[in-house]
Design an enzyme around this catalytic site. Sequence first.
Site, mmCIF file in Angstrom:
data_model
loop_
_atom_site.group_PDB
_atom_site.id
_atom_site.type_symbol
_atom_site.label_atom_id
_atom_site.label_comp_id
_atom_site.label_asym_id
_atom_site.label_seq_id
_atom_site.Cartn_x
_atom_site.Cartn_y
_atom_site.Cartn_z
ATOM 1 N N ASN A 206 27.299 69.681 57.920
ATOM 2 C CA ASN A 206 25.954 70.147 58.254
ATOM 3 C C ASN A 206 26.057 71.620 58.642
ATOM 4 O O ASN A 206 27.144 72.198 58.648
ATOM 5 C CB ASN A 206 25.308 69.291 59.354
ATOM 6 C CG ASN A 206 26.090 69.303 60.657
ATOM 7 O OD1 ASN A 206 26.748 70.298 61.005
ATOM 8 N ND2 ASN A 206 26.041 68.215 61.401
ATOM 9 N N GLU A 209 28.443 72.373 61.584
ATOM 10 C CA GLU A 209 29.843 72.175 61.207
ATOM 11 C C GLU A 209 30.331 73.279 60.284
ATOM 12 O O GLU A 209 31.467 73.744 60.391
ATOM 13 C CB GLU A 209 29.998 70.810 60.530
ATOM 14 C CG GLU A 209 29.753 69.631 61.463
ATOM 15 C CD GLU A 209 29.493 68.330 60.727
ATOM 16 O OE1 GLU A 209 29.556 67.271 61.374
ATOM 17 O OE2 GLU A 209 29.205 68.368 59.513
ATOM 18 N N ASP A 283 25.319 60.229 57.347
ATOM 19 C CA ASP A 283 25.993 59.084 56.713
ATOM 20 C C ASP A 283 25.290 58.714 55.415
ATOM 21 O O ASP A 283 25.934 58.436 54.398
ATOM 22 C CB ASP A 283 25.979 57.872 57.646
ATOM 23 C CG ASP A 283 26.712 58.129 58.963
ATOM 24 O OD1 ASP A 283 27.516 59.073 59.018
ATOM 25 O OD2 ASP A 283 26.465 57.373 59.918
#
Length: 333
Positions: A206, A209, A283
């Site tokens: 993301n 990150e 996820d």
Amino acid sequence: MLTLDSARDAIQRMAGCRILVIGDVMLDHFIWGAVRRISPEAPVPIVEVTKETTFPGGAANVARNLSAFTPHSFLMGRVGKDSAANELKSLLNGEGVNTDPMLESSILPTIAKTRIIARQQHVVRVDRETIEKLSADELKEVCQKVEAMLPELDGIIVEDYGKGFVTQALADQVLGMAKAAGKLVTVDPSPRNPLSWRGATLVKPNRLEAFAAAGIQDHRTPGPPLEDRRLLEVGEQLLDQWSVGQVLVTLGELGMILFQRDRAPHHIPTRAREVYDVSGAGDTAIAFLTLALAAGLSSEDAANVANRASGIVVGKLGTARLTMEELLQAFED
């Protein structure tokens, strides 16, 4: 360009895809209730419990997302020999996830997270976990199981939550075996566990990150992502830093941006209508990105599928998964 007909064809092909998810598994426990008063013992709300639910979390939620679209979803992670592990496996098996590749630890507990939610507001989270890196014996067991499964797999997802299961040694071994076998590997990295992903097909961080991995400060420049100079710099840097051909950065309400070597960045706008809960959205994104790639879609079209899938689950409370009908409806709309 992904049309409704081509999306329908891809979803049908997903049913034959065999995907192994490797990573940190956990049990998500939700306590739902209402708040009507403050405790006389301390300035905290009293939650009157109305119901409790449990769901697979972490890498287990990725496998659960897959199992709604393919009967060939496999999960490899580490659990303890405890009631939480039994409940987690029971939930996964009930939703069609094959948990045979799982490792059992006699010394570590199953990771469990309890969220207390009152009137759709997240009040507090309680974590039960012991973070311990994968041992040499456990790594050997992982490699033996992956090697045995690899010929029958269409893809591998490495889902790192920074809880100890995914190490550099594991990444090197799994990526090396997969590359030698010509298998698709996608990675969802953790900023708490900076690793090299050489050999992966695609890495999906993301925004937080991505900037953390690149070591670049994010000033959150307003405007379209394709005009965000620092974001574009981060994407190009990570292609080299991770030695991969593709990096997909998820941007929340701004959608996703795909970086590929020798090609211009490709932005996919968000498809979310209403956002109730972002739990598990990443996820869902990695699950459907990988399924779509395994089903033969281009990286741009696979990112489109992942973006639409994520846009559906953020409109649900908890670590939700979606159905084929919901995904097709997103393309019809």
